[in-house]
Design a protein around this motif. Structure first.
Motif: not given
Ligand SMILES: [Zn+2]
Length: 104
Positions: A63, A65, A68, A75, A77
Motif C-alpha cells: 500500500c 500509505c 505500510a 495496514c 487499507h
Molecule cells: Zn495503507
C-alpha cells in the motif's frame, strides 16, 4: 484465502478497516486475476493504491500509505481491500445461487 491475510492484520488496523466499511470507504478494483488484485481505496480526499499478490502459500501486500511503507505492516487499507474482495466474491456466489434457483 484472503482470510488468512486478514488474520495477520493487527486488531487496531482491522478495526479501523471495519470502521471504514461503516463510513463508506470505496474499493475500486483495477485488475483482478486469480493470484493478484490491484486497486484503490478511497475516502474523503485520500486515495491509496493497494496490491495483494499471492506467492505460493503466502500473500504479499503493498500500500502507498506511511503505515505500510515506513513501518512495513499490513495496514488498514490492505485489510479494507481484502474485506472488499471477500465481500464481492461472496455477493457474486450468492447472486449465482439466486439465478440458479430462478432458473429452475
Ligand atoms: Zn495503507
Amino acid at each position: 484465502m484472503l482470510r488468512r491475510l486478514l488474520g495477520k492484520v493487527d486488531d487496531g488496523r482491522f478495526g479501523r478497516a471495519l470502521a471504514g466499511m461503516q463510513a463508506d470507504w470505496q474499493w475500486q478494483c483495477k485488475e483482478r486475476r486469480a493470484e493478484y488484485v490491484e486497486g484503490f481505496v478511497r475516502y474523503g480526499s485520500k486515495q491509496y493504491m493497494v496490491v495483494i499478490e499471492r506467492r505460493g502459500k503466502r500473500y504479499v501486500a503493498r500500500c502507498g500509505c506511511d503505515d505500510a511503507v515506513k513501518r512495513g505492516v499490513l495496514c488498514k487499507h490492505v485489510a479494507f481491500a481484502a474485506m472488499s474482495e471477500l465481500g464481492l466474491a461472496a455477493a457474486a456466489r450468492s447472486a449465482h445461487r439466486q439465478l440458479q434457483v430462478l432458473g429452475r
